[in-house]
Structures are given as C-alpha cells and as structure tokens.
Design an enzyme around this catalytic site. Sequence first.
Site, short mmCIF file in Angstrom:
data_model
loop_
_atom_site.label_atom_id
_atom_site.label_comp_id
_atom_site.label_asym_id
_atom_site.label_seq_id
_atom_site.Cartn_x
_atom_site.Cartn_y
_atom_site.Cartn_z
N PRO A 299 0.72 -1.33 0.00
CA PRO A 299 0.77 -0.24 -0.13
C PRO A 299 0.71 1.67 -0.08
O PRO A 299 0.71 2.52 0.92
CB PRO A 299 -1.01 0.22 1.21
CG PRO A 299 0.05 -0.47 2.41
CD PRO A 299 0.58 -2.18 0.81
N CYS A 300 1.47 1.79 -1.04
CA CYS A 300 2.10 2.87 -0.85
C CYS A 300 1.14 4.62 -1.02
O CYS A 300 1.98 5.30 -0.76
CB CYS A 300 2.68 2.39 -2.52
SG CYS A 300 2.14 2.14 -3.63
#
Length: 160
Positions: A126-127
């Site tokens: 989850p950047c």
Amino acid sequence: MHAVIDSPVGALTLVATDAGELTGLYLDRQRYRPEPATFGDRDDSALPAVAEQLDEYFHHGRTTFEVPLRLVGTPFQQRVWLALQAIPYGRTSTYGELARVLGLTPRSARAVGSANGRNPISIIVPCHRLVGSTGSLTGYGGGLERKQALLGHERGDQLF
C-alpha cells in the site's frame, strides 16, 4: 504471465511468475510501469485469487491480502516495501515516519519516497498510504486522484 482486470480505479495489470507469485500490479498510465512486452503472455483468467481479493478489497470490506509476492528491487527498496505492508488499512504514515521505522534519519524521507514510487505492486503493497509530513497528498505513481480515491475508500467513503 499477466492478466488485465477492471477495477474502480481503472484497468489493473497483474504480473506473476510461472509459480504464481505476484511481481507486479500496475495501474494504467502508472509512472515506472515496465514495458508490456516484459509481462509475458496475457491470460485474463490467470491469477483468479488475486483478482478475487482485489474485488473483495474494492467491494466487500477486505482489509488485508493473502497473495504470494515476489518483490524485485534493491535491498533498500525491498525494506521500504516490506515496511509499507505494516501500515494498517485505513491509516496513513509519512515518509519521515517510515524512515524512522526503518532506523533512518528524517533526512532519508526522500529516499523512502523514491523507493515508494518504484513499488511494483500497488494497492496490495500500500504505497498510497504514505503522505507528506503535514498529511498532504504527495506523489503517487498512479496519479493523485487515485491515491485520494484509495485513501477515501479505506476511510469508509462510498466511492466504489
């Protein structure tokens, strides 16, 4: 091999090894997206578990993923990508905070940001959960509007 699936944030290209390990999850028009010729043969029925978990994420409340990953990058990038996976669903962290988690100085926030931008497996790694030091939305390889949509979705906004 690779598959292309529809999602509320546009087409997603899923790339995997022959053993089924996910090596890429790319949004269309994503910065640092490899050339499609490197993805291998296209089979949109491949990777059904990944497609199902993404559908559950977007539509049915899934908050974690159980997908075998093969993250290919430098040792530093891999450390950053592993740390990203520890940011809980619905929460955000700053680049500086993630640098501190990694045992680095706050000056390393730019290096963390650079590694974050090269994340090959968006959404699942989850950047989008990294924000600027003031909480502002900064850079996202898939576009700021998508980052805003993903964060809004995780806050419970009815976007999808």
